[in-house]
Structure formats: structure tokens, C-alpha cells
Design a protein around this motif. Structure first.
Motif, PDB file in Angstrom:
ATOM      1  N   ILE A  50     -59.660 -51.794  21.633  1.00  0.00           N
ATOM      2  CA  ILE A  50     -61.080 -51.576  21.916  1.00  0.00           C
ATOM      3  C   ILE A  50     -61.903 -51.881  20.668  1.00  0.00           C
ATOM      4  O   ILE A  50     -62.933 -52.566  20.743  1.00  0.00           O
ATOM      5  N   PHE A  51     -61.431 -51.415  19.505  1.00  0.00           N
ATOM      6  CA  PHE A  51     -62.119 -51.720  18.240  1.00  0.00           C
ATOM      7  C   PHE A  51     -62.165 -53.232  18.032  1.00  0.00           C
ATOM      8  O   PHE A  51     -63.187 -53.771  17.597  1.00  0.00           O
ATOM      9  N   PHE A  52     -61.058 -53.898  18.294  1.00  0.00           N
ATOM     10  CA  PHE A  52     -60.983 -55.350  18.137  1.00  0.00           C
ATOM     11  C   PHE A  52     -62.018 -56.048  19.013  1.00  0.00           C
ATOM     12  O   PHE A  52     -62.777 -56.897  18.534  1.00  0.00           O
ATOM     13  N   LEU A  69     -72.491 -48.685  18.922  1.00  0.00           N
ATOM     14  CA  LEU A  69     -71.176 -48.405  19.495  1.00  0.00           C
ATOM     15  C   LEU A  69     -70.075 -48.673  18.472  1.00  0.00           C
ATOM     16  O   LEU A  69     -69.126 -47.892  18.346  1.00  0.00           O
ATOM     17  N   PHE A  70     -70.217 -49.758  17.720  1.00  0.00           N
ATOM     18  CA  PHE A  70     -69.237 -50.077  16.679  1.00  0.00           C
ATOM     19  C   PHE A  70     -69.193 -48.977  15.625  1.00  0.00           C
ATOM     20  O   PHE A  70     -68.111 -48.572  15.185  1.00  0.00           O
ATOM     21  N   GLN A  71     -70.363 -48.465  15.235  1.00  0.00           N
ATOM     22  CA  GLN A  71     -70.411 -47.364  14.259  1.00  0.00           C
ATOM     23  C   GLN A  71     -69.679 -46.135  14.777  1.00  0.00           C
ATOM     24  O   GLN A  71     -68.871 -45.537  14.055  1.00  0.00           O
ATOM     25  N   ILE A 125     -68.541 -49.570   6.094  1.00  0.00           N
ATOM     26  CA  ILE A 125     -69.204 -50.198   4.949  1.00  0.00           C
ATOM     27  C   ILE A 125     -69.964 -51.443   5.410  1.00  0.00           C
ATOM     28  O   ILE A 125     -71.099 -51.680   5.000  1.00  0.00           O
ATOM     29  N   ALA A 126     -69.340 -52.231   6.277  1.00  0.00           N
ATOM     30  CA  ALA A 126     -69.988 -53.445   6.783  1.00  0.00           C
ATOM     31  C   ALA A 126     -71.263 -53.117   7.548  1.00  0.00           C
ATOM     32  O   ALA A 126     -72.265 -53.827   7.434  1.00  0.00           O
ATOM     33  N   VAL A 127     -71.247 -52.030   8.308  1.00  0.00           N
ATOM     34  CA  VAL A 127     -72.398 -51.677   9.126  1.00  0.00           C
ATOM     35  C   VAL A 127     -73.524 -51.069   8.285  1.00  0.00           C
ATOM     36  O   VAL A 127     -74.691 -51.369   8.502  1.00  0.00           O
TER      37      VAL A 127
END
Length: 131
Positions: A50-52, A69-71, A125-127
Motif C-alpha cells: 500500500i505504501f508502495f 494520505l502518504f503522510q 522527511i521528503a514530505v
């Protein structure tokens, strides 16, 4: 809104997504080998793909709700990795001989859940990166 370029944040999200694909394969093999004897073993097996998928879609289509949602999923990855670390350390300890070096070598890999956590932190970190 589409991404305009390939800033470091976008590259990191792509890297995190691909890393979760690979770690998901490894986690599935390890937990399958143990016959999923504890229900919590399903957590990374289900969440890694799901993360992928979420990260991969976010890499190419940057919309606010997908970013949110990614966060949330990355925070979930941090927490589930820490829980997995606890279970893996406990799993080493219940083997004959306790926390002997040989049990760390042949028992549950204590570093794998921390890798899961580290990849999730890299996603955060990316977000949250402020260039």
C-alpha cells in the motif's frame, strides 16, 4: 496539480516507494517462513504494498489529499516498525539461551523493523522538506 520538475522531495518519494516494494517482498518471505504465527506479522506484509502504490502515484501526480494520505501512512509505518522491533527483540529473548549472540543471528532479524521505520522517516522527511 502535476509536478513541474523533479525536486529532491519527488525523488525521495519515488525512492521510498521502491524501497517499500523491496522490503515488502523480504518481510513477506520472512513472515511466510514463520507461518504468520502472530497476527501482527500481517501488518507490514499488507502495508508495504500500500505504501508502495500510494508513493508511486504521488511521485507522478501531486495532489493535496494524496500527499496527506502518504503522510498518514508514513507515520503508520514509523509506529508499526517500532512495534515490530519490540516483537523481534522479544522473539530473540524467548529462544533457548535468551539474548545470546547466536539467537540474534538465527532468530527474528531485529534490524528489519528498524529499516521499515527508517524508510518511513525518510518518506516523512521528503514530505516535510522545506527547501
Amino acid at each position: 496539480m502535476y509536478w513541474d520538475a523533479w525536486p529532491i522531495e519527488r525523488i525521495l518519494i519515488l525512492f521510498v516507494s521502491l524501497a517499500f516494494m523491496m522490503i515488502g517482498i523480504q518481510v513477506t518471505m520472512f513472515h511466510y517462513r514463520q507461518n504468520f504465527h502472530h497476527k501482527s506479522m500481517w501488518l507490514p506484509v499488507i502495508s508495504a504494498p500500500i505504501f508502495f502504490m500510494i508513493g508511486l502515484v504521488l511521485t507522478f501526480y501531486n495532489v493535496m489529499w494524496l500527499n496527506g494520505l502518504f503522510q498518514v501512512m508514513m507515520w503508520f509505518g514509523v509506529i508499526s516498525g517500532l512495534i515490530g522491533f519490540y516483537f523481534h527483540v522479544r522473539g530473540v529473548g524467548v529462544r533457548v539461551g535468551g539474548w545470546a549472540l547466536r539467537n540474534f543471528l538465527i532468530g527474528p532479524p531485529v534490524t528489519l523493523p528498524m529499516m521499515y521505520t527508517a524508510i518511513s522517516v525518510l518518506g516523512l522527511i521528503a514530505v516535510y522538506w522545506e527547501a
